[in-house]
Design a protein around this motif. Structure first.
Motif, mmCIF file in Angstrom:
data_model
loop_
_atom_site.group_PDB
_atom_site.id
_atom_site.type_symbol
_atom_site.label_atom_id
_atom_site.label_comp_id
_atom_site.label_asym_id
_atom_site.label_seq_id
_atom_site.Cartn_x
_atom_site.Cartn_y
_atom_site.Cartn_z
ATOM 1 N N ASP A 34 51.064 47.726 39.421
ATOM 2 C CA ASP A 34 51.512 47.020 40.618
ATOM 3 C C ASP A 34 50.402 46.114 41.147
ATOM 4 O OD1 ASP A 34 51.280 49.637 43.199
ATOM 5 O OD2 ASP A 34 49.761 48.369 42.270
ATOM 6 N N GLU A 35 50.619 45.521 42.277
ATOM 7 C CA GLU A 35 49.678 44.500 42.754
ATOM 8 C C GLU A 35 48.267 45.060 42.942
ATOM 9 O OE1 GLU A 35 52.046 46.002 46.322
ATOM 10 O OE2 GLU A 35 52.369 45.592 44.195
ATOM 11 N N ASN A 36 48.189 46.381 43.161
ATOM 12 C CA ASN A 36 46.862 46.991 43.306
ATOM 13 C C ASN A 36 46.399 47.694 42.034
ATOM 14 O OD1 ASN A 36 46.790 46.265 46.068
ATOM 15 N ND2 ASN A 36 48.183 47.971 46.496
ATOM 16 N N SER A 42 46.520 38.302 26.123
ATOM 17 C CA SER A 42 47.191 37.466 27.103
ATOM 18 C C SER A 42 46.247 36.535 27.850
ATOM 19 C CB SER A 42 47.886 38.350 28.127
ATOM 20 O OG SER A 42 46.886 39.016 28.871
ATOM 21 N N GLY A 43 44.960 36.730 27.667
ATOM 22 C CA GLY A 43 44.007 35.882 28.373
ATOM 23 C C GLY A 43 43.810 36.262 29.834
ATOM 24 N N LEU A 44 44.431 37.367 30.264
ATOM 25 C CA LEU A 44 44.202 37.815 31.637
ATOM 26 C C LEU A 44 42.783 38.371 31.750
ATOM 27 C CD1 LEU A 44 47.568 39.628 32.361
ATOM 28 C CD2 LEU A 44 46.752 37.497 33.371
ATOM 29 N N PRO A 45 42.203 38.342 32.947
ATOM 30 C CA PRO A 45 40.844 38.871 33.081
ATOM 31 C C PRO A 45 40.796 40.343 32.677
ATOM 32 C CG PRO A 45 41.818 38.442 35.228
ATOM 33 C CD PRO A 45 42.725 37.840 34.216
ATOM 34 N N PRO A 46 39.768 40.740 31.962
ATOM 35 C CA PRO A 46 39.709 42.129 31.510
ATOM 36 C C PRO A 46 39.555 43.100 32.683
ATOM 37 C CG PRO A 46 37.687 40.965 30.945
ATOM 38 C CD PRO A 46 38.620 39.941 31.511
ATOM 39 N N GLU A 99 54.503 44.299 40.123
ATOM 40 C CA GLU A 99 53.945 42.947 40.160
ATOM 41 C C GLU A 99 53.187 42.508 38.910
ATOM 42 O OE1 GLU A 99 53.981 39.523 42.267
ATOM 43 O OE2 GLU A 99 54.534 41.372 43.282
ATOM 44 N N LYS A 100 52.274 43.302 38.461
ATOM 45 C CA LYS A 100 51.370 42.808 37.434
ATOM 46 C C LYS A 100 51.816 43.129 36.005
ATOM 47 C CE LYS A 100 47.020 42.086 39.898
ATOM 48 N NZ LYS A 100 47.617 41.141 40.785
ATOM 49 N N GLY A 101 52.962 43.744 35.883
ATOM 50 C CA GLY A 101 53.545 43.921 34.562
ATOM 51 C C GLY A 101 52.852 44.942 33.681
ATOM 52 N N PRO A 102 53.146 44.894 32.389
ATOM 53 C CA PRO A 102 52.679 45.935 31.474
ATOM 54 C C PRO A 102 51.159 45.991 31.335
ATOM 55 C CG PRO A 102 54.284 44.498 30.400
ATOM 56 C CD PRO A 102 53.965 43.888 31.709
ATOM 57 N N LEU A 103 50.661 47.190 31.219
ATOM 58 C CA LEU A 103 49.231 47.430 31.009
ATOM 59 C C LEU A 103 48.729 46.662 29.784
ATOM 60 C CD1 LEU A 103 46.535 49.020 31.193
ATOM 61 C CD2 LEU A 103 47.680 50.913 30.041
ATOM 62 N N LYS A 104 49.561 46.640 28.740
ATOM 63 C CA LYS A 104 49.158 46.004 27.492
ATOM 64 C C LYS A 104 48.637 44.581 27.718
ATOM 65 C CE LYS A 104 51.021 44.952 22.922
ATOM 66 N NZ LYS A 104 51.810 45.671 21.934
#
Ligand SMILES: *[C@@H]1O[C@H](CO)[C@@H](O)[C@H](O)[C@H]1NC(C)=O
Ligand SMILES: *[C@@H]1O[C@H](CO)[C@@H](O)[C@H](O)[C@H]1NC(C)=O
Ligand SMILES: *[C@@H]1O[C@H](CO)[C@@H](O)[C@H](O)[C@H]1NC(C)=O
Ligand SMILES: *[C@@H]1O[C@H](CO)[C@@H](O)[C@H](O)[C@H]1NC(C)=O
Ligand SMILES: *[C@@H]1O[C@H](CO)[C@@H](O)[C@H](O)[C@H]1NC(C)=O
Ligand SMILES: *[C@@H]1O[C@H](CO)[C@@H](O)[C@H](O)[C@H]1NC(C)=O
Length: 828
Positions: free
Chosen positions: A623-625, A578-582, A567-572
């Motif tokens: 993944d999602e978790n 990417s602006g995703l929450p740290p 779900e949540k894609g690459p760790l990078k």
């Protein structure tokens, strides 16, 4: 008392010297990292064969006797031929325990020696008691009137192992003469190997590390008794005759050549040479016709457990050449292995040892009946069947009790390791106090908690071992039309990634399973190789921390791989850019631990070991978790093949992650993966790419740059600004040291993935001790705080002085310079 101890030691010295040569000899074969051998109730050390049992009255390091109430006892009337180890005993009149320090996560062997004698105040024959191991019952209302050795094989992944003896009020006391707790090589028990035998049919039993196995029979078929002296793991093997149903049907086969260990998958750890050098085969001496019959053994078992683990050992010492011997194996009347062809199982080598595991559902007969008989595939003249060894173990807890004491175990871990850090001593002490209280409550409640949390699928093995004969859930071919449908005919809007191999689409199969569809560039020869390599590797493995293959498609010269969708894609993406929450520090540690587990499994779980070759933060998916799953096995290679392939394939991998040694010598080992993983660790900590060509030259390569700071002891100056003040110094130090070791110049100096895993878990424990923030809380941090953190890292240290690792004397200026570099070039 002091003097007495000393005298005993002096007296026992010559004995130790006598045994020294033997010790040296065998220690080359196998030296357990954890090796607790205790002579209970004894002040003296007692040599047994090539080992020394330490008297528990000498208060050996790393073993402790809990308060409880116990007495050391000496046999007042030893018989002349009695074993010295069994002339002493410890008697417990209240619930009491031994605690053993554990250094190695993994499978351990636990042996309890009971040899009852009669003293003035106790008749040990009348003892009645229960024993539990880290809270899980292994012996219940137990008592004996003759010498008995109880052996258990179990996974321990906490740093304290407790054996608790609880007298039942029937007798009022418990006893034990000697205890062994030692670690065994990881490849002794496999996670996914065993095939389930019984009415429930044809599946693979995949929770082996959750099982506590109690040895019931260990048989050297066709051979003589083997003593602990003859065995790497100090096991005893007994002959099979007493169990053979029709003795005249069997004929002993033996060889004087030592087994050919290279290709079988079994080793001296699995069983000693002699097990594989002897066998029973079909006795055809008096046969005038080609009568077919089975060789059958009945091994009595008790019905307390409904499930038994059965390991059969084979080594073709009867055939003159390859592929002549085919036979069937039956367990309790069910076909366990049809047309077993040892030649193909052992990479076409004769006399190559092999074992095959089964999990047997009992019927009411009270026996495990094992038969071997000829297969229809063998030619009439050569019909034969063999068996070299049998191990039968009771699955003590086959219900697979879930871990309920994880939290407590973590406390123990923290409590027991931090002894060295003075500032945490107080914390540790408090923890121990709390722990003791919690534990006592636990004991009272008699909860069935397991103290060793199974390292979820932390080990495993090659499913290919079971060869074609066994049904496995393996990825199958998916029709091209099905894939078109799933991806809306390769809709551009569904593209989630691309790489050397091709484009990755998100898709939904008809049964609503979300998948990632990787479509290779058709016709590329290179691609074809990687495509096939990935199918081969992925169909052999299943692991919580490895992305699994759902299927593939080879129609119309397509090369399509279908994976589980993560779900949540690459760790990078979650680290920078990417602006995703740290991610919080704990999350990051957990992700690294997950990835390390997956890689540890790749390296050690399969018979040959697999090298990933392309570890990087884009190949670790979440993944999602936020559970880490290692992906992209296109470049993977089975370990041993490298000498044949490295010249033609050349150096592969990704810049910034490449092992310099591999680059220089073009020789691939699993230590190359360790190097790459070390780079990922720093990437996770510093939240910057492995290579950033835009930076000043000394900063371009993350590994080199971070190593410099780590070596100066100033790692805290270059961490992700978001993490400043949120990492416990001890946790950071452990993490930094681990990453540093991974990046050692020479592969030989790098740790194994197992060590890395252990150290990361340790770093997590160090972090987990104390005040924690949830991920939500952390990700809600006000963005305005960040610049301040960058300039004056220490100012924000919320943990206060006590936990700061001060004294490094670094000025804030250097820190801010570094961080300003990061700011300009990363734009998070
Ligand atoms: C121990 O005592 C229990 C009853 O408390 C009894 O059921 C059990 O058989 C006894 N065990 C032995 C080995 O005598
Ligand atoms: C053993 O002790 C328990 C309580 O501690 C009691 O309920 C039980 O009756 C006792 N059993 C025997 C056989 O004495
Ligand atoms: C293995 O454990 C999982 C849960 O931990 C369970 O769902 C599964 O049935 C178990 N498998 C077997 C073969 O017992
Ligand atoms: C086992 O060890 C004993 C010594 O204890 C030795 O005499 C014997 O030959 C060994 N047997 C085998 C099969 O290696
Ligand atoms: C096979 O023959 C031998 C001698 O010829 C005899 O001693 C033995 O009992 C026979 N075995 C069987 C199973 O008939
Ligand atoms: C061998 O044993 C199996 C299982 O009991 C049975 O099905 C088979 O018929 C036996 N084979 C022969 C040749 O007796």
């Amino acid at each position: 008392m002091e003097t007495k101890t000393k005298t005993t030691h002096t007296l026992s010295l010559p004995f130790s010297l006598l045994h020294l040569s033997l010790l040296l000899h065998l220690s080359i074969a196998f030296t357990p990292l954890d090796n607790h051998l205790i002579s209970c109730g004894s002040i003296a050390n007692t040599p047994v064969d090539n080992r020394v049992f330490v008297g528990d009255l000498t208060k050996p390091n790393s073993v402790s006797l809990s308060s409880g109430q116990s007495i050391s006892l000496t046999n007042p009337n030893p018989s002349s031929n009695s074993i010295p180890l069994y002339q002493k005993a410890r008697v417990f009149t209240r619930a009491s325990s031994y605690e053993f320090e554990i250094k190695k996560i993994g499978t351990h062997m636990v042996r309890l020696h009971f040899s009852p004698f009669i003293s003035q105040s106790y008749d040990l024959n009348t003892a009645n008691f229960s024993v539990s191991a880290n809270g899980f019952s292994i012996l219940s209302h137990f008592g004996i009137s003759s010498t008995v050795l109880k052996e258990f094989i179990l996974m321990i992944n906490v740093v304290k192992f407790e054996l608790l003896f609880v007298p039942t009020n029937q007798s009022g006391f418990a006893f034990v003469n000697a205890i062994e707790v030692f670690s065994v090589p990881d490849d002794l028990i496999f996670e996914y190997e065993a095939k389930l035998i019984g009415p429930n049919g044809d599946e693979v039993f995949d929770n082996m590390s959750k099982q506590i196995l109690e040895t019931v029979h260990r048989i050297n078929v066709g051979g003589s008794k083997l003593t602990p002296f003859n065995d790497t793991l100090w096991r005893t093997w007994i002959p099979d005759e007493d169990f053979l149903l029709l003795k005249s049907a069997a004929k002993i086969a033996s060889t004087t050549h030592t087994p050919n260990y290279e290709n079988g998958g079994a080793s001296r750890v699995s069983a000693p040479d002699n097990v594989y050098m002897t066998a029973q085969q079909m006795n055809r001496d008096n046969l005038t016709t080609n009568a077919e019959f089975n060789l059958t053994w009945d091994y009595p078992v008790d019905l307390e457990s409904a499930r038994y683990f059965v390991r059969l050992h084979f080594c073709d010492i009867v055939s003159q050449s390859l592929n002549l011997l085919y036979f069937n194996v039956f367990i309790n009347g069910f076909i366990a292995y049809k047309d077993l062809d040892l030649s193909s199982l052992t990479s076409h080598t004769l006399a190559s040892p092999r074992f095959i595991d089964f999990v047997v559902d009992l019927d009411n007969s009270g026996v495990v009946r094992i038969s071997v008989g000829p297969s229809d595939l063998s030619s009439l003249l050569r019909k034969n069947a063999i068996l070299n060894g049998v191990e039968i173990m009771k699955m003590v807890n086959f219900m697979g009790s879930e871990d309920r004491s994880k939290k407590i175990s973590n406390w123990v871990l923290v409590g027991s390791i931090v002894g060295g850090f003075a500032f945490l001593c107080v914390v540790a002490f408090t923890v121990l106090l709390i722990l003791r209280r919690v534990r006592q409550k636990q004991k009272l409640k008699k909860t069935e908690s397991m103290g060793w949390t199974p390292l979820q699928a932390h080990r495993g093995s090659s499913l290919s071992r079971l060869s074609e004969g066994t049904a496995l859930v393996s990825p199958g071919s998916i029709p091209f039309a099905e894939i078109q449908l799933a991806t809306n005919n390769f809709d551009k809007n569904l593209i989630i990634g691309s790489g050397g191999f091709g484009i990755v689409y998100k898709g939904v199969l008809r049964d609503n399973t979300k998948v990632a569809v990787k479509r290779g560039v058709p016709g590329s020869r290179q691609g074809l190789h990687e495509f096939q390599s990935e199918i081969t590797v992925l169909s052999k493995i299943r692991h919580h921390h490895l992305v699994s293959l759902v299927g593939f498609c080879e129609e119309q010269s397509e090369m399509i791989l279908v994976y589980e969708y993560v779900e949540k894609g690459p760790l990078k993406k979650h680290l920078y850019g990417s602006g995703l929450p740290p991610l919080s520090w704990k999350q990051r540690l957990e992700i690294c631990i997950g990835a390390a587990r997956g890689l540890h499994y790749l390296h050690t779980g399969l018979a040959q070991g697999i090298i990933h070759r392309d570890i990087k933060s884009t190949n670790i998916l979440l993944d999602e978790n936020y559970v880490a799953k290692v992906a992209d096995f296109g470049l993977s290679r089975p370990g041993p093949c490298l000498n044949e392939t490295h010249v033609s394939t050349g150096v592969k991998g990704s810049f910034g992650y490449l092992d310099p040694e591999y680059f220089r010598r073009q020789q691939l080992t699993d230590k190359s993966d360790i190097y790459s993983f070390g780079v990922v660790l720093f990437e996770v900590l510093c939240a910057r790419p492995a290579v950033d060509p835009l930076l000043a030259s000394e900063l371009v390569n993350l590994a080199e740059w971070a190593l410099e700071w780590q070596k100066k002891g100033l790692l805290d100056q270059i961490i992700d600004p978001y993490l400043v003040g949120k990492i416990k110094p001890t946790s950071l130090r452990k993490f930094g040291e681990t990453a540093e070791k991974c990046l050692a110049e020479y592969g030989a100096d790098r740790p194994t993935m197992g060590d890395v895993l252990w150290n990361l878990e340790y770093a997590l424990q160090l972090q987990g001790n104390g005040r924690q923030r949830g991920a939500h809380e952390e990700s809600g941090v006000n963005a305005q705080e960040l610049p301040a953190a960058r300039v004056v890292p220490r100012a924000l240290s919320s943990d206060g002085g006590i936990e700061r690792d001060d004294g490094d004397g670094v000025s804030d200026i250097s820190g801010s310079q570094v961080f300003s570099q990061l700011i300009t070039n990363e734009g998070r």
